[in-house]
Design an enzyme around this catalytic site. Structure first.
Site, PDB file in Angstrom:
ATOM      1  N   GLU A  93       0.400  10.536 -14.615  1.00 41.75           N
ATOM      2  CA  GLU A  93      -0.274   9.685 -13.647  1.00 41.75           C
ATOM      3  C   GLU A  93      -1.240   8.750 -14.395  1.00 41.75           C
ATOM      4  O   GLU A  93      -1.975   9.196 -15.285  1.00 41.75           O
ATOM      5  CB  GLU A  93      -1.008  10.594 -12.647  1.00 41.75           C
ATOM      6  CG  GLU A  93      -1.309   9.967 -11.311  1.00 41.75           C
ATOM      7  CD  GLU A  93      -2.570   9.126 -11.346  1.00 41.75           C
ATOM      8  OE1 GLU A  93      -2.574   8.067 -10.713  1.00 41.75           O
ATOM      9  OE2 GLU A  93      -3.524   9.517 -12.021  1.00 41.75           O
ATOM     10  N   ASP A 116       1.656  -1.175  -7.398  1.00 37.78           N
ATOM     11  CA  ASP A 116       1.775  -1.056  -5.941  1.00 37.78           C
ATOM     12  C   ASP A 116       0.513  -1.653  -5.304  1.00 37.78           C
ATOM     13  O   ASP A 116      -0.594  -1.237  -5.641  1.00 37.78           O
ATOM     14  CB  ASP A 116       1.914   0.419  -5.547  1.00 37.78           C
ATOM     15  CG  ASP A 116       3.146   1.045  -6.195  1.00 37.78           C
ATOM     16  OD1 ASP A 116       4.129   0.318  -6.423  1.00 37.78           O
ATOM     17  OD2 ASP A 116       3.122   2.262  -6.485  1.00 37.78           O
ATOM     18  N   LYS A 120      -2.054  -1.904   3.290  1.00 35.67           N
ATOM     19  CA  LYS A 120      -2.794  -1.522   4.507  1.00 35.67           C
ATOM     20  C   LYS A 120      -4.233  -1.125   4.154  1.00 35.67           C
ATOM     21  O   LYS A 120      -4.447  -0.398   3.177  1.00 35.67           O
ATOM     22  CB  LYS A 120      -2.110  -0.330   5.177  1.00 35.67           C
ATOM     23  CG  LYS A 120      -0.776  -0.665   5.787  1.00 35.67           C
ATOM     24  CD  LYS A 120      -0.191   0.537   6.503  1.00 35.67           C
ATOM     25  CE  LYS A 120       1.188   0.190   7.023  1.00 35.67           C
ATOM     26  NZ  LYS A 120       1.955   1.379   7.400  1.00 35.67           N
ATOM     27  N   ASP A 152       1.883 -10.098  -7.556  1.00 34.32           N
ATOM     28  CA  ASP A 152       2.391 -11.157  -6.672  1.00 34.32           C
ATOM     29  C   ASP A 152       1.586 -11.176  -5.373  1.00 34.32           C
ATOM     30  O   ASP A 152       1.823 -12.024  -4.519  1.00 34.32           O
ATOM     31  CB  ASP A 152       3.856 -10.879  -6.300  1.00 34.32           C
ATOM     32  CG  ASP A 152       3.967  -9.645  -5.421  1.00 34.32           C
ATOM     33  OD1 ASP A 152       3.605  -8.549  -5.906  1.00 34.32           O
ATOM     34  OD2 ASP A 152       4.366  -9.764  -4.247  1.00 34.32           O
TER      35      ASP A 152
HETATM   36  C1  LIG Z   1       5.946  -1.884  -8.441  1.00 33.58           C
HETATM   37  S1  LIG Z   1       6.465  -0.988  -9.840  1.00 33.58           S
HETATM   38  C2  LIG Z   1       6.171  -2.109 -11.207  1.00 33.58           C
HETATM   39  C3  LIG Z   1       6.900  -1.683 -12.463  1.00 33.58           C
HETATM   40  C4  LIG Z   1       6.695  -2.614 -13.665  1.00 33.58           C
HETATM   41  N1  LIG Z   1       5.316  -2.665 -14.074  1.00 33.58           N
HETATM   42  C5  LIG Z   1       7.217  -3.988 -13.346  1.00 33.58           C
HETATM   43  O1  LIG Z   1       6.395  -4.895 -13.165  1.00 33.58           O
HETATM   44  O2  LIG Z   1       8.435  -4.142 -13.283  1.00 33.58           O
HETATM   45  C6  LIG Z   1       5.154   0.182 -10.053  1.00 33.58           C
HETATM   46  C7  LIG Z   1       5.506   1.272 -11.032  1.00 33.58           C
HETATM   47  O3  LIG Z   1       4.356   2.066 -11.259  1.00 33.58           O
HETATM   48  C8  LIG Z   1       4.704   3.429 -11.112  1.00 33.58           C
HETATM   49  N2  LIG Z   1       3.484   4.074 -10.629  1.00 33.58           N
HETATM   50  C9  LIG Z   1       2.884   3.862  -9.431  1.00 33.58           C
HETATM   51  N3  LIG Z   1       1.764   4.582  -9.353  1.00 33.58           N
HETATM   52  C10 LIG Z   1       1.648   5.254 -10.512  1.00 33.58           C
HETATM   53  C11 LIG Z   1       0.692   6.162 -11.030  1.00 33.58           C
HETATM   54  N4  LIG Z   1      -0.379   6.488 -10.312  1.00 33.58           N
HETATM   55  N5  LIG Z   1       0.876   6.670 -12.257  1.00 33.58           N
HETATM   56  C12 LIG Z   1       1.986   6.329 -13.008  1.00 33.58           C
HETATM   57  N6  LIG Z   1       2.926   5.467 -12.559  1.00 33.58           N
HETATM   58  C13 LIG Z   1       2.758   4.935 -11.341  1.00 33.58           C
HETATM   59  C14 LIG Z   1       5.838   3.460 -10.132  1.00 33.58           C
HETATM   60  O4  LIG Z   1       6.614   4.626 -10.231  1.00 33.58           O
HETATM   61  C15 LIG Z   1       6.588   2.206 -10.536  1.00 33.58           C
HETATM   62  O5  LIG Z   1       7.531   2.457 -11.557  1.00 33.58           O
END
Ligand SMILES: C[S@@+](CC[C@H](N)C(=O)[O-])C[C@H]1O[C@@H](n2cnc3c(N)ncnc32)[C@H](O)[C@@H]1O
Length: 210
Positions: A93, A116, A120, A152
Site C-alpha cells: 500500500e 484514483d 465523491k 486528469d
Molecule cells: C488509476 S490507476 C493509475 C496507474 C498508473 N499510474 C497510470 O497512470 O497508468 C491507479 C493505480 O494505483 C493503484 N493503487 C490505488 N491505490 C493504491 C494504494 N493505496 N497503494 C498502492 N497502489 C494503489 C491501483 O491498483 C492502480 O493500479
C-alpha cells in the site's frame, strides 16, 4: 526467481522487491545494491511509465509500488523480459510504504500519476494527497528531491494544489510535457484518447531544508 519466500504465501514475481521485514525502516541498499538516485512510482499500474523511465535512465533506480497482485505480476514480467536491472516492483500500500518503509532522505523523485481521484465528497478522505502523506513524503525526499503529481481530474488537481500550498514546504516548479523526458502512463494514454487533458504539479524539497 521462483523460489518461495518465508514472508509470502505465494511464489515471488520476477523483479519483485520483497522487504526482509515489513515492520522496520529499510536500508536503501536492500532495494538496489547499486547506489543510484532512487525514483518511486506510487500506484504504478501496468508499469508502462516505470519501464520507460528505467530504459531511458540506466543511471537511476526505479521502484514501482502497486497493491494489486495481477498488476504486480504483469509489471514484474515486463521488467524481467526487458532485462532491466534498475527497476523493481513492490506489492504494498502506497501510504504505508512511504510512512514506514523508506529511510529518510532516500528518494530523489516520487511520482504519483493518474491516482484514483475519489470524486465523491464522502470519499475525499481516501485521497492520497493529504497533510500526513506530504509530511511522510517530505521526510523521505532527499534535499532537492521532487514530488511529481499528474491527474486528469481538475477537482483533485485543485485539492492537491491546495494541500501542497497549506503544507508550505515544497517549492512549486514549472512542469509541462516538454520540461524533461517523461513517458506517458497507461491511464494518461486512455484519458487523452478521450480528449481529457493532464494537470501537473511539481514540488521540490529545497536543498537547504529546515
Ligand atoms: C488509476 S490507476 C493509475 C496507474 C498508473 N499510474 C497510470 O497512470 O497508468 C491507479 C493505480 O494505483 C493503484 N493503487 C490505488 N491505490 C493504491 C494504494 N493505496 N497503494 C498502492 N497502489 C494503489 C491501483 O491498483 C492502480 O493500479
Amino acid at each position: 526467481m521462483t523460489a518461495s519466500s518465508p514472508l509470502l504465501p505465494r511464489p515471488p514475481v520476477p523483479a519483485e522487491f520483497i522487504p526482509a521485514d515489513y515492520f522496520r525502516v529499510l536500508e536503501k541498499s536492500e532495494i538496489f545494491l547499486e547506489n543510484k538516485p532512487l525514483e518511486i512510482d506510487l500506484g504504478c499500474g501496468d508499469g508502462s511509465f516505470l519501464l520507460g523511465m528505467a530504459a531511458e535512465h540506466a543511471d537511476r533506480n526505479f521502484l514501482g509500488v502497486e497493491r494489486l497482485l495481477g498488476r504486480v505480476r504483469k509489471v514484474g514480467k515486463r521488467i524481467s523480459r526487458a532485462g532491466l536491472t534498475n527497476a523493481k516492483v513492490l506489492r504494498l500500500e502506497s501510504r504505508y510504504t512511504i510512512e514506514w518503509l523508506f529511510p529518510p532522505e532516500s528518494v530523489s523523485r516520487l511520482h504519483l500519476l493518474c491516482p484514483d481521484p475519489w470524486p465523491k465528497a464522502k470519499h475525499h478522505r481516501k485521497r492520497l494527497v493529504q497533510q500526513d502523506f506530504l509530511e511522510a513524503l517530505w521526510k523521505v525526499l532527499e534535499p532537492g528531491g521532487e514530488f511529481l503529481f499528474m491527474t486528469d481530474h481538475p477537482e483533485y488537481f485543485e485539492w492537491a494544489s491546495d494541500q501542497v500550498a497549506r503544507f508550505g514546504k515544497l517549492e512549486r516548479l514549472e512542469w509541462d510535457e516538454t520540461t524533461f523526458f517523461y513517458p506517458k502512463t497507461d491511464f494518461q494514454i486512455q484519458w487523452e484518447a478521450e480528449g481529457k487533458s493532464m494537470h501537473r504539479l511539481r514540488g521540490r524539497k529545497p536543498l537547504k531544508a529546515d
